[in-house]
Motif scaffolding. Structure first.
Motif, PDB file in Angstrom:
ATOM      1  N   SER A 133       0.843  -1.204   0.000  1.00 49.91           N
ATOM      2  CA  SER A 133       0.000   0.000   0.000  1.00 49.91           C
ATOM      3  C   SER A 133       0.870   1.242   0.000  1.00 49.91           C
ATOM      4  CB  SER A 133      -0.914   0.017   1.233  1.00 49.91           C
ATOM      5  OG  SER A 133      -0.136   0.104   2.403  1.00 49.91           O
ATOM      6  N   HIS A 142      -3.838   3.725  -0.366  1.00 49.42           N
ATOM      7  CA  HIS A 142      -4.245   3.073  -1.602  1.00 49.42           C
ATOM      8  C   HIS A 142      -3.451   1.768  -1.754  1.00 49.42           C
ATOM      9  CE1 HIS A 142      -6.166   3.538  -5.615  1.00 49.42           C
ATOM     10  NE2 HIS A 142      -5.161   2.774  -6.005  1.00 49.42           N
ATOM     11  N   LEU A 190      -2.232  10.469  -6.576  1.00 50.22           N
ATOM     12  CA  LEU A 190      -2.884  10.674  -5.279  1.00 50.22           C
ATOM     13  C   LEU A 190      -2.478  12.020  -4.679  1.00 50.22           C
ATOM     14  CD1 LEU A 190      -2.329   7.104  -3.746  1.00 50.22           C
ATOM     15  CD2 LEU A 190      -4.549   8.098  -4.367  1.00 50.22           C
TER      16      LEU A 190
END
Lengths: 397, 397
Positions: free
Chosen positions: A86, A104, A122
């Motif tokens: 992640s 994420h 992001l």
């Protein structure tokens, strides 16, 4: 950049305001042993570049109310913590308060192009949603050894394609700001130092139990990276002569005994062999077992799961005991995904450390769980880059 | 004292002159990035207190020959290195050149009164024979954990009667000068840093193999003592689950496998069991076996002695490999009495470290023997006390 810090006094003013602001001029003078006029001069200069700003008046304590100062309200830092499975990204203000944070799922093995593509997308999204038009700096971390001076990962075992990839350069260019890259465990240690379970402690060890296992070493308030950037690589310390074969080729490494990967392996074996009805049912439902499932099983009284956690804690404790004898830290902080295994794990690590280390090194040695959970990495990342931006001799950009 | 250093610039001038003097004013200006006038002012002041003095003129390189400066010729430091079975005492000049050094057999278990009585008598004798009327400072070391700030040993396992005994205070009072007390292994590490096999290296490990086993840790040029002064206590790191019972009560400690004590035990057993004619004959002649006898036996081709050294080196290497993974130092320096076992020991330590540590941490890692022999401790002692005397904020006296 226009935000350059010109001298040591400015650097110390900024760091104090970041960590304890807003503060009055009198508090700054006291806190730094600078003269009143020196403080006034440097604040004036810093104010001109937007690094500090007025923060209204303090509540009167009798006499003339004094004016407060804080770090510039437009300052923004970003942290990117890339793990094996992640990525966490956060945008903070100049005082390192998180404005927004996102996690994420990724697979670090898919390579730098894809993973950094995700991370930067992001970050751009976070900048948009927080109204951030310019970043003062980005701190980033990856799960492998890093050449800090070069801003690249160096022969990282679980990150194919990342060796020598210019991570820092890419982030710096894409967001037009200074950037730094470090090992993720070092960042977690910095995060615990900044705002977690080791806040303000000079010398401590952070032990990350996640997909892999590693340690962050803080000496006199500074992260010790080692001469090749590989300090803290404790996952391949040999626990026993015999044991599971490790991905590194050796036998009996800590990581092969206990880590996210090893626990999944052992839990699955137990489920498939019918030794744990709880884990077997969970495996049927979800198709894959994680540390969370083992924790749930233990909480439900499953003896196999409890046994796996205890045995894992013992192996971790055996390695930590050696490090305690060697390093004599003030505290051990345990974090990473497997810290979710909680008190059962902690109790076993503790008792092993206390039994195997010399009494002098453990008489005042707390062994505690992270106070930050999965935010430790991004907090450490912004702490690292802000320390550098608030320095007269920055390493970055 | 009248020899107080007043500021950081003076401290840096003195340390540079100590380590690289005599130097010209131009060399001092270049070496410290101070202005010419600042150097002149501070040298003038230091000259007034006798801390520096004129050293004649440099050989002309064309132009006006420049005058040389050095640390004051009357400055004297003393080092006292108390081991388990001997004490080394030295008197040096201000540049830490040994004027005279003496070694004397003691038994540290006879307690602080007797041992310090011997050490101070030796030091007084050295002062007399070197014409030393006043000491600028004394550095001292003992073979056990030390509270550096208090100048006392703290629950030292092999030193009955020494716990909390005011060693530093006594030395300071008896010789009317500042004094500091540290663990002997830390002093050896400081000695190697000052003038030995780790000269000028920021981050390295010193491993002492003597009666006991310990490590000195240097991080960025400073000795890391740990929060309780017990850092480097590696003798009780567990090498194997099974093994000899250690004096500490645990099983399988490094010291119980390999140390001066363990080697004597194993050599005697081998001699008595008739497995080594060489050692048996030596035992008959001398009544007791030492590391030196084992080295002689190995040199004469005795397979049992060779085996003991190799096995010992392997055990040391296994612990050092873990420390290398954890700490990622620039060099490993091996010293202490058993360093006399030489290349055979070194080869075994090396091969174990290179096999068991991660490649990244060992690709540039030399493992070498001490360059100073039994002088490392006293040299580190004078280095430590002179660093403190040449400091604007001394810890001592």
């Amino acid at each position: 950049m226009g935000t350059r810090v010109r001298n040591r006094d400015q650097a110390e003013l900024l760091r104090l305001l970041r960590d304890r602001g807003p503060l009055s001029r009198a508090e700054l003078t006291d806190g730094l042993a600078l003269s009143k006029s020196k403080v006034a001069v440097e604040l004036e200069r810093l104010s001109g570049t937007g690094l500090v700003e007025d923060a209204g008046r303090a509540a009167s304590r009798g006499g003339r109310p004094s004016s407060l100062v804080r770090v510039g309200g437009d300052l923004r830092f970003a942290g990117i913590d890339i793990g094996a499975t992640s990525v966490d990204v956060a945008v903070t203000d100049g005082a390192l308060r998180v404005l927004r944070k996102v996690q994420h799922g990724i697979d670090v093995r898919s390579g730098p192009e894809e993973v950094l593509g995700t991370a930067t997308a992001l970050l751009r999204e976070l900048c948009r949603t927080t109204g951030t038009t310019a970043l003062a700096g980005i701190g980033a971390g990856v799960p492998g050894p890093v050449s800090f001076a070069d801003g690249v990962a160096v022969v990282p075992p679980i990150m194919p394609g990342w060796d020598e990839y210019p991570v820092r350069e890419r982030l710096s260019a894409e967001f037009d700001c200074p950037a730094l890259l470090d090992n993720d465990v070092n960042l977690m240690a910095a995060g615990e130092f900044h705002a977690g379970a080791a806040r303000g402690l000079g010398t401590f060890l952070f032990v990350k139990l996640g997909t892999g296992v590693g340690a962050g070493i803080v000496v006199d308030g500074r992260v010790h990276r080692g001469v090749d950037g590989s300090a803290g690589d404790i996952g391949h310390i040999q626990v026993h002569d015999q044991g599971p074969v490790c991905a590194c080729g050796n036998v009996g490494c800590l990581e092969a005994f206990f880590s996210g990967v090893a626990l999944r392996r052992d839990a699955t074996t137990a489920a498939e062999a019918g030794r744990s009805p709880f884990l077997a049912e969970r495996l049927t439902t979800t198709g894959v077992l994680t540390g969370r499932d083992v924790a749930d099983a233990a909480a439900a009284g499953d003896p196999v799961a409890t046994g796996l956690i205890r045995e894992g804690g013992r192996h971790v404790g055996e390695v930590v005991a050696k490090l305690v004898s060697f390093f004599n830290p003030a505290r051990i902080v345990i974090g990473g995904g497997l810290a979710n295994l909680g008190d059962l794990l902690l109790a076993e690590v503790r008792s092993t450390v206390y039994r195997r280390s010399l009494p002098l090194a453990t008489r005042n040695l707390p062994v505690v769980l992270t106070g930050l959970g999965d935010a430790a990495g991004v907090l450490g990342a912004v702490r690292m880059i802000s320390d550098d931006v608030f320095s007269p001799n920055p390493v970055a950009g």
